[in-house]
Design a protein around this motif. Structure first.
Motif, mmCIF file in Angstrom:
data_model
loop_
_atom_site.group_PDB
_atom_site.id
_atom_site.type_symbol
_atom_site.label_atom_id
_atom_site.label_comp_id
_atom_site.label_asym_id
_atom_site.label_seq_id
_atom_site.Cartn_x
_atom_site.Cartn_y
_atom_site.Cartn_z
ATOM 1 N N ARG A 154 38.071 72.298 43.364
ATOM 2 C CA ARG A 154 39.071 71.621 43.362
ATOM 3 C C ARG A 154 39.327 70.203 42.706
ATOM 4 N NH1 ARG A 154 39.370 72.009 50.048
ATOM 5 N NH2 ARG A 154 40.847 70.264 49.907
ATOM 6 N N LEU A 155 38.377 69.654 42.005
ATOM 7 C CA LEU A 155 38.282 68.449 41.150
ATOM 8 C C LEU A 155 38.100 69.093 39.716
ATOM 9 C CD1 LEU A 155 35.409 66.521 42.879
ATOM 10 C CD2 LEU A 155 37.899 66.456 43.491
ATOM 11 N N ASP A 156 38.809 68.067 38.997
ATOM 12 C CA ASP A 156 39.048 68.496 37.514
ATOM 13 C C ASP A 156 37.752 68.037 36.875
ATOM 14 O OD1 ASP A 156 39.014 65.736 36.800
ATOM 15 O OD2 ASP A 156 41.273 65.696 37.014
ATOM 16 N N SER A 157 37.603 68.586 35.339
ATOM 17 C CA SER A 157 36.260 68.356 34.598
ATOM 18 C C SER A 157 35.830 67.175 34.463
ATOM 19 C CB SER A 157 36.367 69.170 33.349
ATOM 20 O OG SER A 157 37.440 68.625 32.837
ATOM 21 N N CYS A 158 36.850 66.323 34.558
ATOM 22 C CA CYS A 158 36.835 64.713 33.952
ATOM 23 C C CYS A 158 35.818 64.225 35.293
ATOM 24 C CB CYS A 158 38.184 64.223 33.891
ATOM 25 S SG CYS A 158 37.758 62.176 33.404
ATOM 26 N N HIS A 159 36.202 64.563 36.814
ATOM 27 C CA HIS A 159 35.815 63.997 37.560
ATOM 28 C C HIS A 159 34.296 64.301 37.865
ATOM 29 C CE1 HIS A 159 40.121 63.701 39.726
ATOM 30 N NE2 HIS A 159 39.751 62.840 39.337
ATOM 31 N N HIS A 160 34.030 65.734 37.557
ATOM 32 C CA HIS A 160 32.711 66.312 37.631
ATOM 33 C C HIS A 160 31.949 65.507 36.771
ATOM 34 C CE1 HIS A 160 33.607 69.486 40.171
ATOM 35 N NE2 HIS A 160 34.515 69.929 39.098
ATOM 36 N N PHE A 161 32.386 65.096 35.529
ATOM 37 C CA PHE A 161 31.387 64.429 34.206
ATOM 38 C C PHE A 161 31.265 62.959 35.077
ATOM 39 C CE2 PHE A 161 31.382 61.460 31.158
ATOM 40 C CZ PHE A 161 30.384 61.918 30.066
ATOM 41 N N PHE A 162 32.180 62.312 35.619
ATOM 42 C CA PHE A 162 31.718 61.081 35.981
ATOM 43 C C PHE A 162 30.921 60.961 37.208
ATOM 44 C CE2 PHE A 162 35.455 59.771 32.855
ATOM 45 C CZ PHE A 162 34.755 58.912 32.071
ATOM 46 N N LEU A 163 31.131 61.855 37.933
ATOM 47 C CA LEU A 163 30.172 62.020 39.110
ATOM 48 C C LEU A 163 28.894 62.217 38.752
ATOM 49 C CD1 LEU A 163 32.524 63.941 41.758
ATOM 50 C CD2 LEU A 163 31.871 61.474 42.019
ATOM 51 N N LYS A 164 28.717 63.187 37.793
ATOM 52 C CA LYS A 164 27.221 63.167 37.229
ATOM 53 C C LYS A 164 26.829 62.134 36.792
ATOM 54 C CE LYS A 164 24.779 66.620 34.525
ATOM 55 N NZ LYS A 164 25.029 67.919 33.443
ATOM 56 N N ARG A 165 27.455 61.226 35.957
ATOM 57 C CA ARG A 165 27.019 60.123 35.279
ATOM 58 C C ARG A 165 27.182 58.822 36.206
ATOM 59 N NH1 ARG A 165 24.549 59.222 31.285
ATOM 60 N NH2 ARG A 165 26.339 57.577 30.278
ATOM 61 N N LEU A 166 27.365 58.878 37.372
ATOM 62 C CA LEU A 166 27.611 57.793 38.313
ATOM 63 C C LEU A 166 26.511 56.812 38.369
ATOM 64 C CD1 LEU A 166 29.886 57.664 41.545
ATOM 65 C CD2 LEU A 166 27.563 56.691 41.635
ATOM 66 N N MET A 167 25.451 57.289 38.844
ATOM 67 C CA MET A 167 24.206 56.186 38.819
ATOM 68 C C MET A 167 23.821 55.556 37.627
ATOM 69 S SD MET A 167 23.428 56.157 42.008
ATOM 70 C CE MET A 167 23.630 57.307 43.528
ATOM 71 N N GLU A 168 24.057 56.211 36.391
ATOM 72 C CA GLU A 168 23.548 55.500 35.340
ATOM 73 C C GLU A 168 24.630 54.628 34.710
ATOM 74 O OE1 GLU A 168 22.439 56.727 30.568
ATOM 75 O OE2 GLU A 168 22.300 58.350 32.214
ATOM 76 N N ILE A 169 26.022 55.111 35.068
ATOM 77 C CA ILE A 169 27.114 54.012 34.672
ATOM 78 C C ILE A 169 26.892 52.730 35.595
ATOM 79 C CG2 ILE A 169 29.673 53.706 34.682
ATOM 80 C CD1 ILE A 169 29.878 56.740 34.046
ATOM 81 N N LEU A 170 26.681 52.907 36.518
ATOM 82 C CA LEU A 170 26.626 51.598 37.628
ATOM 83 C C LEU A 170 25.400 50.920 37.240
ATOM 84 C CD1 LEU A 170 28.299 53.079 40.939
ATOM 85 C CD2 LEU A 170 29.274 51.738 38.910
ATOM 86 N N ASN A 171 24.398 51.104 36.426
ATOM 87 C CA ASN A 171 23.272 50.350 36.301
ATOM 88 C C ASN A 171 23.829 49.167 35.595
ATOM 89 O OD1 ASN A 171 21.482 52.050 37.391
ATOM 90 N ND2 ASN A 171 20.811 53.262 35.490
ATOM 91 N N ASP A 172 22.949 48.104 35.793
ATOM 92 C CA ASP A 172 22.973 46.674 35.268
ATOM 93 C C ASP A 172 23.327 46.827 33.608
ATOM 94 O OD1 ASP A 172 23.465 45.691 37.783
ATOM 95 O OD2 ASP A 172 21.402 44.819 37.905
ATOM 96 N N ASN A 173 22.233 47.303 33.059
ATOM 97 C CA ASN A 173 22.167 47.575 31.611
ATOM 98 C C ASN A 173 22.971 48.510 30.965
ATOM 99 O OD1 ASN A 173 20.608 49.560 32.680
ATOM 100 N ND2 ASN A 173 19.005 49.061 31.267
ATOM 101 N N TYR A 174 24.138 49.024 31.676
ATOM 102 C CA TYR A 174 24.665 50.330 31.125
ATOM 103 C C TYR A 174 25.590 49.811 29.932
ATOM 104 C CZ TYR A 174 28.641 53.496 30.772
ATOM 105 O OH TYR A 174 29.708 54.259 30.082
ATOM 106 N N THR A 175 25.537 50.746 28.919
ATOM 107 C CA THR A 175 26.276 50.730 27.662
ATOM 108 C C THR A 175 27.239 52.043 27.585
ATOM 109 O OG1 THR A 175 24.675 49.100 26.590
ATOM 110 C CG2 THR A 175 26.132 50.381 25.185
ATOM 111 N N PRO A 176 28.327 52.158 27.288
ATOM 112 C CA PRO A 176 29.033 53.426 27.020
ATOM 113 C C PRO A 176 28.551 54.162 26.161
ATOM 114 C CG PRO A 176 30.741 51.304 27.350
ATOM 115 C CD PRO A 176 29.133 50.942 27.144
ATOM 116 N N VAL A 177 28.304 55.327 26.234
ATOM 117 C CA VAL A 177 28.106 56.211 25.114
ATOM 118 C C VAL A 177 29.027 57.217 24.769
ATOM 119 C CG1 VAL A 177 25.539 56.566 26.004
ATOM 120 C CG2 VAL A 177 27.198 58.066 26.730
ATOM 121 N N GLU A 178 28.823 58.004 23.656
ATOM 122 C CA GLU A 178 29.998 58.768 23.098
ATOM 123 C C GLU A 178 30.946 59.560 24.164
ATOM 124 O OE1 GLU A 178 30.686 62.157 19.961
ATOM 125 O OE2 GLU A 178 29.860 60.314 19.195
ATOM 126 N N GLN A 179 30.088 60.290 24.707
ATOM 127 C CA GLN A 179 30.704 61.331 25.714
ATOM 128 C C GLN A 179 31.522 60.603 26.910
ATOM 129 O OE1 GLN A 179 31.018 64.726 25.718
ATOM 130 N NE2 GLN A 179 30.294 64.385 23.584
#
Length: 714
Positions: A154-179
């Motif tokens: 019931r969620l779209d693919s964009c939601h799935h992507f960011f939920l999968k990446r959530l813990m890494e994105i919320l790290n203090d030293n996070y830097t955006p990657v291409e995906q």
């Protein structure tokens, strides 16, 4: 007299000036025409959520890769907002299910407040720790995890992507990657998002994304006239949205997509344009269609809820919208093939052709576009899967249509991979063993249904019903390797044969399919007994030599082998050299060869000819599904896995994994195309099959493997 002369001179000067001005005007007109001819605008269209913005981001990263610091900060802020939206989407869906407990009501309130504070405080730097920690706690909640697992469709693919990446994105030293950047939403100025794609041919393509969350049909007339005479319209459709409802605007996204496509086809100012209809998110569609019927969106649909039939029905709904006989509609898949579609269509427009771009464009330009996309596939795989070196060949009936090498064949000496580099075959070598057996069958040296006890008189009693066919198809009941086998121990061939004899069968012959290296080792012993030649000598004399595979050979650790690659494995986050194995295991018939790209194109050519096998029936036998007991079939032939593409074409393939190497061959006989891939990294995460299929997909999106239950379970 003097006045007359001066008047004549004045007229001459004025006439000269007029000519000069006329020539200047002509040059300006020509310059404007040239500029107009070399700059092409392509409309990238589709309703919200179709994936068009991701494509625009992708092209922007490819052609404008160097982001400024402020752009990186802006990207990070958008990514944080997507994390919020993904969690909010879960809370909203749980509320609809009336399963929102009291703590979730507080979570909903918390999210709204966190989002408000984040919007105020976040300038693209890291989120405050109290906000990031709260988001992590929310995503770690057991009830949310259970709901997500059960209702993720019931969620779209964009939601799935960011939920999968959530813990890494919320790290203090996070830097955006291409995906991350690709999947993040974008903000546009004046409802337009433009990306400049400067090709090395001097052509500039402007990809223009018209941004709106509202219904396109209700707003189309406000902006479509901006694209008068646009030669290329890329219309992207989300296949997986057929069972969704936009609660905010009260429409079904699929029906809205069809209505919008109809408005494009009817637009008078686009009547000379060519539309690419791109079907996106087919992987999500394939997983949903088996349990979410198409009839909810199309009540008149009478077909089966399976991928091919259902997707064809959706496609027909779009195509019948195009009643403009002057407008061409090209059907493409998105993925990486869309980049090729954009480039070819733009150049086609420049050439003034109204036919498909590939009919008019020079092959060198098309090859450049294909190479660009293949580089993306290989470089991404090498980076994420820690692959030192790759050699790739794409063949057409025994001719190389594309070949390229990447990385290193030896890390210690930094030796680059070459097309001549020799890689180990792994189990790709099994198809050479099966070819040798079929050659002996044609020469009436043996028969496929012969019991192997006919050739091995000391075979155990439980082998009584094992046939040569069983060995070829992994249905003999033999294990792959015995747990008692020690790969570092010095064995003789007799030692290995005795170990196989002493290993109990795990099922009765023909009862099921179970991959068995022991079975193919036995086939090598069989070839030796029938021909009085060693397995290696028979393959060299009767296959390699006739085909001109001049460098192909059996593995030998002590010989000097020019261009030999080193194999690697990945242990404890480090790349190390392949472990040593006893030399006897590098002479067996389960896959023990050295090949390079030039060898394999000769092999590909032989599979279309009668050099080795004289009868087509022999090839058909090799590439037919094995019949198990009870009249059940399994999609495996003689050393080949058998699949079906979504367009109905056969795909025959096999992979290999041995001593620090992974290889893959994928053939589509009806398309006359073969992809061969060598790598010198052997680890479970090295997905050579996916890499090879991604390359094949670039050439023809319809050659994607048809999703079936049997295929997914392999």
């Amino acid at each position: 007299m003097g006045n007359t002369v001066r008047a004549k001179l004045f007229k001459i000067r004025e006439k000269k000036k007029a000519k000069q001005h006329s020539r200047w005007i002509d040059r300006q007109i020509q310059s404007d025409l040239t500029k107009k001819k070399s700059e092409i605008k392509c409309l990238v269209s589709g309703i919200y959520g179709s994936g068009k913005t991701t494509l625009i981001h992708h092209m922007d990263l490819i052609y404008n890769p160097n982001l400024l610091n402020e752009e990186i900060l802006e990207c990070r802020k958008r990514i944080y907002m997507e994390v919020f939206r993904s969690l909010i989407a879960i809370i909203q869906e749980m509320k609809k299910d009336q399963c929102l407990k009291l703590k979730f009501l507080s979570y909903s309130y918390l999210l709204d407040n966190l989002l408000w504070h984040a919007n105020l405080s976040n300038n693209g730097c890291k989120l405050p720790s109290e906000i990031s920690n709260a988001l992590k706690r929310l995503w770690s909640d057991v009830d949310i995890k259970i709901w997500y697992k059960q209702h993720k469709d019931r969620l779209d693919s964009c939601h799935h992507f960011f939920l999968k990446r959530l813990m890494e994105i919320l790290n203090d030293n996070y830097t955006p990657v291409e995906q991350d950047i690709l999947h993040a939403g974008n903000t546009t100025k004046n409802n337009l998002n433009e990306v400049k794609c400067q090709l090395d041919t001097g052509i500039t393509i402007w990809l223009i994304d018209v941004y709106t969350k509202l219904s396109y049909t209700s707003n189309a007339n406000r902006w479509l006239n901006y694209f008068i005479d646009a030669p290329a319209i890329i219309n992207i459709v989300d296949l997986s949205c057929y069972d969704q409802v936009d609660h905010e605007n009260g429409y079904n996204p699929m029906q809205e997509s069809i209505a919008y496509f109809h408005s494009l086809c009817r637009a008078q100012w686009l009547r000379e344009s060519t539309i690419f209809l791109c079907l996106n998110k087919k992987d999500i569609f394939a997983s949903k269609i088996t349990h979410s019927s198409l009839r909810g969106c199309f009540p008149d649909y009478t077909g089966r809820d399976e991928y091919h039939e259902a997707s064809q029905h959706i496609l027909s709904q779009f195509l019948q919208m195009n009643t403009n006989e002057h407008m061409e509609t090209m059907i493409k898949d998105t993925h990486r093939i869309l980049l090729l579609a954009i480039i070819l269509l733009a150049i086609d427009a420049i050439n003034g052709s109204k036919h498909h771009a590939s009919q008019t464009i020079k092959s060198t330009k098309q090859d450049h576009a294909i190479e660009f996309m293949i580089d993306e596939v290989i470089n991404t795989a090498m980076k994420t899967q820690k692959i030192p070196g790759v050699a790739l060949g794409v063949f057409r009936r025994g001719e190389i249509i594309f070949s390229k090498v990447y990385g290193y064949s030896n890390l210690e000496h930094e030796v680059p991979v070459k097309l001549e580099t020799m890689f180990q075959s792994g189990s790709v070598g099994k198809q050479f063993t099966s070819m040798a057996i079929m050659m002996l069958v044609e020469h009436e040296k043996l028969q496929l249904d012969d019991k192997i006890q006919k050739y091995f008189h000391d075979a155990p009693i439980e082998w009584a019903n094992i046939t040569i066919r069983n060995l070829l198809t992994h249905t003999s009941g033999m294990v792959s390797y015995s747990p008692d086998l020690n790969f570092q121990q010095a064995y003789t061939e007799d030692d290995v044969y005795n170990i196989i004899k002493s290993t109990t069968l795990i099922y009765q012959p023909g009862q099921q399919f179970s991959y068995s290296n022991f079975g193919y080792i036995m086939l090598g012993f069989l070839i030796q007994r029938v021909t009085n030649q060693s397995y290696a000598n028979f393959i060299h004399e009767h296959i390699f030599r006739p085909l001109g595979m001049k460098t192909a050979r059996i593995i030998n650790e002590t010989s000097i082998i020019p261009n030999r690659a080193s194999g690697y494995v990945f242990i404890d986050d480090h790349i190390i050299n392949q472990p040593w194995v006893s030399p006897i295991f590098n002479t067996m018939a389960d896959g023990s060869f050295y090949f390079n790209i030039y060898d394999m194109v000769k092999w590909d050519e032989a599979l279309y000819s009668d050099v080795l096998l004289k009868r087509q029936a022999s090839f058909d036998e090799m590439w037919s599904p094995v019949k198990l007991n009870g009249n059940i079939t399994y999609e495996y032939g003689f050393g080949w896995s058998l699949l079906e593409a979504i367009n109905g074409m056969r795909i025959i393939e096999h992979g290999g994994s041995w001593q620090g190497f992974r290889t893959m061959i994928v053939r589509v006989p009806e398309d006359e195309r073969t992809v061969f891939l060598f790598t010198n990294m052997n680890r479970p995460t090295v997905d050579v099959r996916k890499i090879a299929h991604d390359v094949l997909h670039i050439y023809n999106a319809q050659l994607a493997v048809k999703p079936t239950f049997d295929y997914q379970s392999q």
